[in-house]
Design a protein around this motif. Structure first.
Motif, mmCIF file in Angstrom:
data_model
loop_
_atom_site.group_PDB
_atom_site.id
_atom_site.type_symbol
_atom_site.label_atom_id
_atom_site.label_comp_id
_atom_site.label_asym_id
_atom_site.label_seq_id
_atom_site.Cartn_x
_atom_site.Cartn_y
_atom_site.Cartn_z
ATOM 1 N N THR A 1 10.620 2.718 -2.445
ATOM 2 C CA THR A 1 9.745 1.795 -3.151
ATOM 3 C C THR A 1 9.909 0.369 -2.656
ATOM 4 O O THR A 1 10.901 0.027 -2.021
ATOM 5 N N CYS A 2 8.919 -0.454 -2.978
ATOM 6 C CA CYS A 2 8.970 -1.884 -2.671
ATOM 7 C C CYS A 2 9.019 -2.628 -4.001
ATOM 8 O O CYS A 2 8.005 -2.742 -4.689
ATOM 9 N N LYS B 1 4.869 -0.920 -5.632
ATOM 10 C CA LYS B 1 4.312 -1.280 -4.332
ATOM 11 C C LYS B 1 4.083 -2.790 -4.253
ATOM 12 O O LYS B 1 2.951 -3.268 -4.337
ATOM 13 N N GLU C 1 0.816 -1.207 0.000
ATOM 14 C CA GLU C 1 0.000 0.000 0.000
ATOM 15 C C GLU C 1 0.856 1.266 0.000
ATOM 16 O O GLU C 1 0.517 2.258 -0.650
ATOM 17 N N GLY D 1 2.672 7.481 -0.519
ATOM 18 C CA GLY D 1 2.285 6.110 -0.821
ATOM 19 C C GLY D 1 1.082 6.051 -1.748
ATOM 20 O O GLY D 1 1.030 5.230 -2.673
ATOM 21 N N GLY E 1 4.563 1.147 -0.303
ATOM 22 C CA GLY E 1 5.950 0.947 -0.696
ATOM 23 C C GLY E 1 6.785 0.636 0.531
ATOM 24 O O GLY E 1 6.273 0.538 1.655
ATOM 25 N N THR F 1 1.553 1.963 -8.704
ATOM 26 C CA THR F 1 1.322 0.620 -8.186
ATOM 27 C C THR F 1 2.477 -0.325 -8.476
ATOM 28 O O THR F 1 2.747 -1.234 -7.690
#
Length: 456
Positions: free
Chosen positions: A382-383, A442, A338, A434, A340, A439
């Motif tokens: 970021t993720c 994330k 949601e 976020g 990162g 997307t």
């Protein structure tokens, strides 16, 4: 306002992910346990994974987690050493023992479906469980959402209150927290402790804090002494044992908490935890599994490298860090899918910075400043896990977050607590960042390093 305990922020779980492993396991278990008298009629279960759970579920072990949950296992009590045998039996026999229903036919390859291009309405981490009778008739279907940190919610129901009854010092932002502490002459740690006493005895609070610290130490030790290659197709070699041997061989680290040897120790402690997490081991979710190395690494820095450290400082650290974590849970999110990675390692960094400042005797204003610095310099993180696994860049990212937390605390301690950007402002900014973040960054493995680095 959700009523949340420190022990909702810190809890025992198994790797590799609180949102993709712990949450789905809890949801699956809750689904079968809620079947009641209908359980005896269940002959089959279908599981549909959506959003981030579908896109990175294979790498995060979400499919394995739901199998274990459907079998009645709980992440807090599950023996990680027994998992491989349990899963091998299900995959081999195509059968699953479900509480109340007995043994049902269950083929993970066909009964768990990854809906990569679909989303459920409430959250990107969505899962739908469907129970069927022997004729294939639908008995019950429930949607669950994994909100990060092991928190789950069913359907469109409000998020359940983890605790019952408002504590004596309720706060929903850092302004309220600091004001309450000042009016009542309390440190943040003591205020948080008194709130906890609303839900459990003093002895239980002490026992739980001690158990958390013991679990963190145990996880670090396992990570420092377990050689080998992490699970998954990338064949990532564990590095913590080698780092540890090198530091011990040169007698490094006892330098009063300063210098590059200190940084090496912090790196080793953080990496040890997150390698254990990546291997499916037992960790303390703090506030998530993907960020589980930061809080223990910084606490080891305090206990191992700071002269005069003591157990009272450990308690101040955990209570303060947990109190700050509650603010992020209430006002933003601790879900990488949601927010990162700013919602995972960023939050852990902020919590650890505040905890360390408290352990070192900082004022409440300095603690709030440390927490703010810790997040301000993780905004936008970021993720983008390579291969959908919490290995690259997640493991090193915990080491970097730990070092940042120590520096944030040291910066705050050099001042008097006054600063231009408040913790509330940075939490609000983190949430908006976020929401604005694409997307693909994330926890979908569709952007960033995940697409620019070939899987090893």
């Amino acid at each position: 306002m959700p009523i949340i305990s420190v022990f909702d922020i810190f809890k025992l779980g198994v790797g590799p992910s609180s949102s993709h492993t712990v949450g789905p396991m809890k949801a699956a278990r809750q689904f079968v346990m809620s079947m009641g008298e209908n359980a005896a009629s269940v002959a089959g279960v279908n599981v549909d994974l959506y959003g981030s759970l579908a896109l990175t579920g294979k790498g995060h072990g979400t499919d394995s987690a739901v199998i274990l949950g459907l079998a009645g296992h709980d992440p807090e009590t599950l023996d990680p050493d027994a998992v491989e045998g349990l899963l091998r039996a299900v995959h081999g026999e195509k059968k699953l023992a479900v509480p109340g229903a007995g043994t049902i036919v269950f083929d993970p390859e066909s009964d768990i479906r990854f809906r990569n291009d679909e989303m459920l309405p409430r959250h990107t981490n969505g899962v739908r469980f469907s129970a069927l009778d022997a004729s294939g008739k639908l008995l019950r279907s429930d949607d669950y959402y994994s909100l990060g940190g092991g928190f789950i919610v069913r359907g469109d129901e409000p998020e359940p209150m983890p605790q019952e009854g408002e504590p004596p010092y309720p706060y929903s932002n850092s302004v309220e927290l600091l004001d309450l502490a000042e009016r009542h002459g309390l440190s943040i740690a003591e205020l948080v402790r008194r709130n906890e006493l609303n839900w459990r005895t003093e002895q239980e609070v002490e026992q739980r804090l001690s158990a958390l610290w013991e679990a963190m130490q145990s996880c670090v030790q396992r990570g420092l002494h377990t050689e080998g290659v992490l699970p998954g197709r990338m064949s990532v070699l564990r590095r913590a044992p080698k780092l540890y041997r090198q530091l011990v061989a040169k007698g490094a680290g006892k330098d009063n908490g300063a210098g590059l040897d200190t940084m090496d120790w912090v790196n080793a402690w953080a990496i040890a935890v997150n390698e254990e997490n990546a291997a499916g081991g037992r960790v303390v979710t703090s506030p998530t599994n993907g960020a589980a190395g930061v809080i223990p690494a910084v606490l080891h820095y305090y206990t191992e490298l700071v002269p005069g450290s003591d157990y009272d400082g450990v308690v101040r650290y955990l209570l303060t860090a947990g109190g700050i974590g509650i603010l992020y849970k209430i006002n933003a999110s601790i879900s990488g899918a949601e927010m990162g990675c700013q919602g995972e390692v960023g939050v852990a960094c902020s919590m650890a910075a505040a905890g360390l400042a408290a352990a070192l005797g900082a004022s409440n204003a300095q603690i709030e400043n440390a927490a703010e610095i810790g997040m301000e310099h993780n905004l936008g993180l970021t993720c983008d896990p390579v291969g959908g696994m919490v290995q690259i860049p997640c493991i090193e990212r915990n080491a970097m977050g730990s070092v940042k937390a120590i520096n944030a605390a040291r910066l705050a301690l050099q001042g008097d607590g006054s600063h231009k950007v408040s913790l509330d402002q940075v939490i609000k900014t983190m949430r908006q960042t976020g929401l604005d973040m694409s997307t693909i960054y994330k926890e979908t493995s569709r952007g960033g390093l995940a697409v620019n680095v070939p899987e090893c």
